[in-house]
Write a protein that holds these residues in place. Structure first.
Motif, PDB file in Angstrom:
ATOM      1  N   ARG A  79      16.715 119.402  76.371  1.00 60.29           N
ATOM      2  CA  ARG A  79      16.208 119.420  75.156  1.00 60.29           C
ATOM      3  C   ARG A  79      17.210 120.335  74.204  1.00 60.29           C
ATOM      4  O   ARG A  79      17.760 121.300  74.613  1.00 60.29           O
ATOM      5  N   LEU A  80      17.301 120.134  73.059  1.00 60.23           N
ATOM      6  CA  LEU A  80      18.429 120.617  71.877  1.00 60.23           C
ATOM      7  C   LEU A  80      17.580 120.705  70.843  1.00 60.23           C
ATOM      8  O   LEU A  80      16.813 119.819  70.269  1.00 60.23           O
ATOM      9  N   THR A  81      17.767 121.877  69.989  1.00 56.48           N
ATOM     10  CA  THR A  81      17.303 121.995  68.748  1.00 56.48           C
ATOM     11  C   THR A  81      18.217 122.530  67.771  1.00 56.48           C
ATOM     12  O   THR A  81      19.127 123.175  68.178  1.00 56.48           O
ATOM     13  N   ARG A  82      18.124 122.030  66.416  1.00 62.23           N
ATOM     14  CA  ARG A  82      18.793 122.492  65.333  1.00 62.23           C
ATOM     15  C   ARG A  82      17.988 122.606  64.016  1.00 62.23           C
ATOM     16  O   ARG A  82      16.871 121.850  64.057  1.00 62.23           O
ATOM     17  N   SER A  83      18.532 123.207  63.144  1.00 61.59           N
ATOM     18  CA  SER A  83      17.875 123.199  61.749  1.00 61.59           C
ATOM     19  C   SER A  83      18.764 122.604  60.685  1.00 61.59           C
ATOM     20  O   SER A  83      19.967 122.940  60.769  1.00 61.59           O
ATOM     21  N   ILE A  84      18.104 121.883  59.673  1.00 62.38           N
ATOM     22  CA  ILE A  84      18.982 121.453  58.557  1.00 62.38           C
ATOM     23  C   ILE A  84      18.232 122.355  57.558  1.00 62.38           C
ATOM     24  O   ILE A  84      16.992 122.229  57.163  1.00 62.38           O
ATOM     25  N   LYS A  85      19.062 123.316  57.034  1.00 62.70           N
ATOM     26  CA  LYS A  85      18.859 123.791  55.893  1.00 62.70           C
ATOM     27  C   LYS A  85      18.035 123.268  54.761  1.00 62.70           C
ATOM     28  O   LYS A  85      18.804 122.427  54.290  1.00 62.70           O
ATOM     29  N   ARG A  86      17.141 123.771  53.929  1.00 61.31           N
ATOM     30  CA  ARG A  86      16.774 123.288  52.855  1.00 61.31           C
ATOM     31  C   ARG A  86      17.981 123.303  51.625  1.00 61.31           C
ATOM     32  O   ARG A  86      18.354 124.403  51.526  1.00 61.31           O
ATOM     33  N   GLU A  87      18.043 122.358  50.890  1.00 64.21           N
ATOM     34  CA  GLU A  87      18.887 122.196  49.732  1.00 64.21           C
ATOM     35  C   GLU A  87      18.199 123.029  48.533  1.00 64.21           C
ATOM     36  O   GLU A  87      17.274 122.671  48.254  1.00 64.21           O
ATOM     37  N   THR A  88      19.238 123.628  48.041  1.00 69.28           N
ATOM     38  CA  THR A  88      18.600 124.567  47.001  1.00 69.28           C
ATOM     39  C   THR A  88      19.178 123.888  45.557  1.00 69.28           C
ATOM     40  O   THR A  88      20.486 124.276  45.330  1.00 69.28           O
ATOM     41  N   VAL A  89      18.656 123.145  44.958  1.00 70.06           N
ATOM     42  CA  VAL A  89      19.033 122.403  43.875  1.00 70.06           C
ATOM     43  C   VAL A  89      18.269 122.757  42.574  1.00 70.06           C
ATOM     44  O   VAL A  89      17.260 122.873  42.783  1.00 70.06           O
TER      45      VAL A  89
END
Length: 89
Positions: A79-89
Protein backbone atom coordinates in the motif's frame (compact mmCIF):
# COMPACT_ATOMS: atom_id res chain seq x y z
CA UNK A 1 13.70 -10.15 -7.31
CA UNK A 2 11.38 -11.10 -4.46
CA UNK A 3 7.59 -10.98 -4.60
CA UNK A 4 7.62 -8.06 -2.15
CA UNK A 5 10.03 -6.09 -4.36
CA UNK A 6 7.96 -6.84 -7.46
CA UNK A 7 4.75 -5.70 -5.75
CA UNK A 8 6.50 -2.56 -4.46
CA UNK A 9 7.74 -1.70 -7.96
CA UNK A 10 4.22 -2.16 -9.36
CA UNK A 11 2.74 -0.02 -6.56
CA UNK A 12 5.25 2.80 -7.14
CA UNK A 13 4.49 2.80 -10.86
CA UNK A 14 0.75 2.82 -10.21
CA UNK A 15 0.84 5.67 -7.68
CA UNK A 16 2.98 7.70 -10.09
CA UNK A 17 0.27 7.20 -12.72
CA UNK A 18 -2.50 7.92 -10.21
CA UNK A 19 -0.94 11.28 -9.39
CA UNK A 20 -0.58 12.53 -12.96
CA UNK A 21 -3.87 14.44 -12.89
CA UNK A 22 -4.04 17.86 -11.31
CA UNK A 23 -6.15 18.60 -8.23
CA UNK A 24 -8.69 20.53 -10.30
CA UNK A 25 -9.32 17.52 -12.56
CA UNK A 26 -9.49 15.02 -9.69
CA UNK A 27 -11.72 17.14 -7.47
CA UNK A 28 -14.60 16.62 -9.94
CA UNK A 29 -14.43 12.85 -9.34
CA UNK A 30 -13.45 12.59 -5.66
CA UNK A 31 -14.27 10.40 -3.82
CA UNK A 32 -13.66 7.62 -6.31
CA UNK A 33 -12.04 4.21 -6.40
CA UNK A 34 -11.49 1.28 -8.71
CA UNK A 35 -9.99 -2.20 -8.69
CA UNK A 36 -8.60 -3.85 -11.80
CA UNK A 37 -6.35 -6.74 -12.76
CA UNK A 38 -2.92 -6.25 -14.28
CA UNK A 39 0.67 -7.41 -14.18
CA UNK A 40 3.75 -6.50 -12.15
CA UNK A 41 7.05 -5.65 -13.86
CA UNK A 42 7.99 -9.37 -13.61
CA UNK A 43 4.68 -10.49 -15.11
CA UNK A 44 2.84 -11.65 -11.98
CA UNK A 45 -0.94 -11.36 -12.20
CA UNK A 46 -2.12 -8.95 -9.49
CA UNK A 47 -4.97 -6.68 -8.49
CA UNK A 48 -4.57 -2.92 -8.40
CA UNK A 49 -6.79 -0.79 -6.17
CA UNK A 50 -6.73 2.96 -6.68
CA UNK A 51 -8.69 5.44 -4.53
CA UNK A 52 -9.04 9.19 -4.45
CA UNK A 53 -10.39 10.49 -1.13
CA UNK A 54 -10.59 13.85 0.57
CA UNK A 55 -7.87 14.29 3.20
CA UNK A 56 -10.34 16.19 5.37
CA UNK A 57 -13.40 18.07 4.24
CA UNK A 58 -14.50 18.03 0.60
CA UNK A 59 -12.51 20.60 -1.33
CA UNK A 60 -9.30 20.12 0.65
CA UNK A 61 -6.24 18.06 -0.37
CA UNK A 62 -6.88 14.76 -2.15
CA UNK A 63 -5.48 11.55 -0.67
CA UNK A 64 -4.37 9.02 -3.29
CA UNK A 65 -4.18 5.40 -2.15
CA UNK A 66 -2.83 2.46 -4.15
CA UNK A 67 -2.86 -1.18 -3.06
CA UNK A 68 -1.26 -3.91 -5.20
CA UNK A 69 -1.77 -7.55 -4.21
CA UNK A 70 -2.05 -11.09 -5.49
CA UNK A 71 -5.70 -12.15 -5.49
CA UNK A 72 -4.91 -15.06 -3.17
CA UNK A 73 -3.16 -12.88 -0.57
CA UNK A 74 -4.79 -9.46 -0.08
CA UNK A 75 -3.07 -8.79 3.25
CA UNK A 76 0.44 -9.32 1.83
CA UNK A 77 0.00 -6.56 -0.72
CA UNK A 78 1.82 -3.23 -0.88
CA UNK A 79 0.00 0.00 0.00
CA UNK A 80 1.20 3.48 -0.89
CA UNK A 81 -0.34 6.87 -0.18
CA UNK A 82 0.31 10.37 -1.47
CA UNK A 83 -1.47 13.69 -1.32
CA UNK A 84 -2.32 16.07 -4.10
CA UNK A 85 -2.39 19.55 -2.64
CA UNK A 86 -5.39 21.78 -3.25
CA UNK A 87 -4.74 24.37 -5.88
CA UNK A 88 -5.04 27.92 -4.66
CA UNK A 89 -6.44 29.81 -7.62
Amino acid sequence: MSLADDLADAARDEIDRACTLAWRELAKHTPWGDTFEGFTPLGRAVCFERSYLWEGQPGEDIRVEVHVYESKDYEAGVRLTRSIKRETV
